[in-house]
Enzyme design. Structure first.
Site: not given
Length: 938
Positions: A135, A150, A154, A201, A316, A329, A331, A887
């Site tokens: 990955r 993405g 991977t 992994q 994930e 994973q 993030r 405005h």
């Protein structure tokens, strides 16, 4: 660097040795995986090929100059070819011998001891080595402000050391796919500065896999977790190849709240010989692939992830055939807007509603920290005038808080008040119509019960404040004698200018003066000037009563076109007149300057090489209007006086057309003609009625243009405060406490005082005792990074609830789609200025670098006075924000150009070059033909 050179240190590192702070060496994904392993999360072990190996490959392929060329290439047609060549070079680049040996050794160690729940090599591969996932882990990936999810490759079910080495090279090459290059350019990242590590992994033998969002990614709610799952490897869900099962759980308990079965028409499984295959799911496991217990287990995992990383996560996961739950994973969810929080001691209990003041002021960009502190100081002054003085003057009222660099106002009490429910949406109808709709829906929400039924306490405060500041007297005087009202406003401005003269004391005194200017001078502007402008609208309202049955819908708006005494349109007209003078007195130079970049012209202005007529004109213009700027209510924003590039860019755009064409004068004549016509028709119903209408419309035209005057004076106060603060910044930079004078705008008032104390103590760089200075410089650096990240945020919620949910998103229940819409598509908004124009669109997100060709349709998120010189050349206006009296709508009417405002996602759905039809009366925008296409039909 080639084969005979010494190997790079630590080029292959076990994942468990990595930590969150090692993004530069391991990339975002690998750093997060190492952090999760260290925290005890169930993550398959493995190793990382670190970023020095990628950089070495770039050098071995002699491709660094090519990477820089891809970044700098502006030709959209040439860029993909350069990137393709770069991918070829990286995919074929050999690894340094020591690196290749280290990868082979690490893979062999993995193969000897597969983790529980991981498919063994001899299961389908006959002992060639353990199946692994290879990955990409880029340095610009899985970051707090940009996920880049993405974009890089991977490879799953990779078997054998040779295949792993090949996958590593292909991961490196994927840093330069067309989509990755385009995403980085849009996000402001340079690919040549990025690097890519590679994670290897063991492949989890997944029975079910998917994604866990620890907050609802659509509504933003932090009280709900969302799980998407499908049989087989998680690639099916992540890539969007299947319609997964969807589960919603209560975040605090994991209790299943909702579930929906997806079609799950295929599963991604490891294929014999390596790689993956898409197959129909085996067996009949029922309509849902997870049970309530498994969803609760995922929710518990989500709570642990949030607690560790300190923010909502997009994770994930894979549930192995033996029942082991693995994390593969995580993030940050980068799309969620931070939630404003009231300080301790403020009212608590129940959901609170926060209205975005920044958006209401036409600002989509963030405010600087000192800009926030300054607005809070001014808000504290207003609260004090109303008898609601905050306990901490620097903090401002507790109902005003910042989040994501934007100011929000707590409107919970407004929603729980009978008068608030009626009044606030009506005010917003003409300022920001979409926000008005949100507040109306929230008024019916049971989470905001009606608690304040009488308006008397509020009325007493408002009346007391108005009487104390002579508002009724000022209003009546302007109604009776408009000239006296105008004279009062001008006298107030003259006195204000005297009070805003720069200070002469030391840096501490000037810091205090900046704070005092905001607290003392800002509020009095409103009662001194706004009632005079209001008198004009009162007269227009009275005239409309007398014109019932006589005037057609919209005719009264025609009277308010081209109004005198408006400082913003006067400013625009001065620029237009300057362009006309340059064209008349220096035609050859005008042709040469037309369409030039403002930054280039500013450099020539500084060097004294502009034509004399333009240099003198710009100097005079900046003398009167140099305190203005884009996002001018932020004291941290440079004024035109400091950076005249935007003004010169506007002049150069005006030179592209015919600057003598005076659209404002035409609008003024049309307004006067409309007033005469209405008065004449009213006279047909009686001489007295006709005389009254004529007098009222004359007063309306004389006074209503002053609606821009309060802000004009307020910005002068902000500019004066900026002058004082900049002097403080220069002192701190000279003392070495800050790196640059502008860094002071990334502190607040208390921190600036601490910086002055550090300067007095001699805490400059290189001093042993420089704890305070180093800490402040670190604070500035972190805030500059936050500010840069927030500048890239495209969506800011109009209203945000304290649970993180965004009512407008919940109501629409949709997520943003692709940019661009088919020809013939009509977008709906709020009618703002009548007329129909069909022309090319120009999408402008930042007017400071914008160039608008004459006749183009300006498509913007919102506008403030810093944008309005663009209106001189615009053929029409389309805005995402606003209402009929916002405005941009007002200025568009004064120039007589069609305008539609409040168009959701206009800057995403319309692209520069699209040919669009703007119908300002119907409130529609139709895509006639996409950029480079042919005209379609509706």
């Amino acid at each position: 660097m080639h084969g005979g050179e010494a190997p790079m240190p630590a080029v292959v590192v076990p994942l468990e040795a990595l930590r969150a702070g090692m993004v530069a060496e391991a990339g975002g994904k690998a750093a997060n995986l190492g952090e999760m392993l260290a925290a005890g999360f169930a993550v398959p072990g493995g190793f990382c090929v670190m970023t020095p190996a990628y950089r070495d490959a770039l050098e071995r392929a002699d491709a660094r100059s090519l990477a820089e060329a891809v970044d700098s290439e502006d030709d959209d047609a040439r860029r993909p070819g350069l990137a393709a060549r770069l991918r070829e070079l990286l995919a074929s680049a050999g690894l340094a011998p020591a690196t290749e040996a280290a990868v082979r050794a690490a893979y062999e160690r993995l193969s000897q001891a597969p983790a529980p729940g991981v498919r063994g090599s001899d299961a389908i591969h006959g002992g060639d080595g353990i199946p692994v996932a290879v990955r990409s882990s880029a340095t610009a990936e899985d970051l707090p402000g940009a996920s880049f999810a993405g974009l890089q490759e991977t490879f799953l079910n990779v078997v054998g050391a040779d295949a792993v080495l090949d996958a590593v090279r292909r991961c490196w090459a994927s840093l330069w796919t067309d989509r990755a290059v385009a995403y980085r350019r849009a996000a402001g990242f340079q690919g040549a500065e990025a690097a890519l590590a590679v994670v290897v992994q063991p492949l989890v033998d997944a029975a079910v896999a998917g994604i866990l969002f620890t907050a609802d990614p659509v509504s933003g709610s932090r009280t709900r977790m969302v799980v998407e799952a499908s049989p087989g490897l998680g690639e099916a869900v992540v890539s969007g190849a299947v319609d997964p099962d969807r589960f919603v759980a209560e975040a605090a308990t994991g209790q299943l709240l909702e579930s929906r079965a997806g079609s799950k028409g295929l599963a991604v499984r490891p294929a014999a010989g390596g790689g993956t295959e898409r197959v129909a799911p085996a067996g009949d496991a029922g309509p849902l692939c997870l049970g309530p217990g498994e969803v609760a287990e995922l929710a518990a995992l989500g709570r642990q992830l949030e607690a560790h990383f300190g923010s909502p996560q997009d994770a994930e996961w894979a549930l192995a055939a033996d029942g082991t739950l693995w994390l593969t994973q995580t993030r940050p969810i980068t799309t969620l807007h931070p939630i404003p929080v009231r300080p301790s001691g403020s009212p608590a209990g129940g959901v609170r509603a926060w209205f975005c003041f920044s958006l209401a002021q036409g600002l989509t960009r963030p405010l600087t920290p000192m800009g926030i502190a300054s607005l809070k100081a001014a808000a504290g002054s207003i609260a004090a005038q109303a008898g609601l003085a905050p306990s901490d003057a620097d903090a401002g009222p507790s109902v005003v808080q910042a989040a994501g660099g934007r100011l929000f106002v707590d409107v919970t009490t407004v929603l729980r008040s009978r008068v608030g429910r009626r009044l606030a949406p009506r005010v917003l109808d003409v300022m920001e119509a979409r926000s008005a709709g949100i507040l109306r829906r929230l008024s019916a929400d049971p989470r905001f019960p009606l608690e304040i039924r009488t308006p008397l306490p509020l009325a007493r405060r408002v009346v007391s404040l108005a009487v104390r500041h002579h508002v009724p007297e000022t209003l009546v005087r302007a109604l009776v004698r408009p000239a006296a009202g105008l004279a009062r406003v001008q006298r107030f401005g003259a006195v204000l200018e005297e009070r805003l003269a720069p200070g002469t004391g030391g840096p501490a005194a000037r810091l205090d003066r900046a704070r005092d200017l905001l607290a003392r001078e800002a509020f009095p502007i409103v009662p001194a000037t706004l009632p005079v402008a209001a008198a004009g609208f009162v007269c227009a309202g009275l005239a409309s009563l007398l014109l019932r049955g006589t005037a057609r819908p919209g005719e009264l708006q025609d009277v308010l076109r081209g109004l005198p005494n408006n400082p913003t349109t006067e400013m625009d007209e001065e620029l237009r007149s300057l362009a006309e003078r340059v064209r008349r007195e220096a035609p050859a130079e005008a042709d040469e300057l037309a369409g030039h970049d403002g930054g280039e012209l500013a450099a020539r202005h500084a060097a004294g090489t502009l034509p004399e007529v333009l240099a003198d004109g710009i100097a005079a213009f900046l003398g009167r209007y140099g305190h203005r700027a884009v996002a001018e209510i932020d004291v941290g924003m440079p004024r035109w006086r400091e950076e005249p590039g935007p003004v010169l860019s506007m002049v150069s755009s005006m030179l592209l057309g015919d600057p003598a064409k005076d659209s404002f004068a035409s609008a003024a004549r049309a307004g006067e003609d409309a007033a005469r016509s209405l008065a004449s028709r009213a006279r047909d119903r009686g001489r007295l009625r006709g005389a009254a209408v004529a007098a009222l419309l004359a007063r309306a035209r004389a006074l209503a243009g002053l609606r821009e005057q309060p802000k004009f004076y307020l910005v002068r106060v902000f500019d004066a405060a900026r002058t004082e603060l900049h002097a403080v910044g220069r002192h701190l930079a000279e003392a070495g406490v800050l790196d640059d004078a502008g860094d002071v705008f990334f502190l607040d008032f208390a921190e600036a005082r601490a910086a002055l104390a550090a300067a007095s103590a001699g805490h400059g760089p290189g001093r042993a005792e420089d704890d305070g200075g180093a800490r402040l410089r670190g604070t500035v650096a972190a805030r500059r990074a936050d500010y840069a990240r927030e500048l890239r945020r495209r969506h800011v919620p109009r209203v945000l609830l304290s649970d993180g949910s965004e009512p407008e998103a919940v109501a629409s229940a949709t997520t943003p789609g692709e940019a661009g819409v088919p020809a013939g598509t009509a977008l709906a908004g709020v009618p703002a200025s009548a007329g129909t124009v069909t022309a090319a669109a120009r999408v402008v997100l930042d007017p400071s670098a914008a160039s608008l060709a004459p006749g183009e349709v300006l498509v913007a998120p919102s506008t403030d006075p810093g944008w309005t010189p663009l209106f001189v050349t615009a053929g029409a206006l389309v805005m995402e924000m606003g209402g009929a009296n916002s405005h941009g709508a007002v200025v568009a009417r004064e120039y007589g150009i069609p305008a539609v405002v409040g168009v959701p996602r206009a800057t995403e759905r319309i692209r520069s070059g699209d040919r669009i039809e703007v119908d300002g009366a119907a409130g529609t925008v139709r895509i006639v033909a996409p950029a480079g296409g042919t005209e379609g039909s509706s």
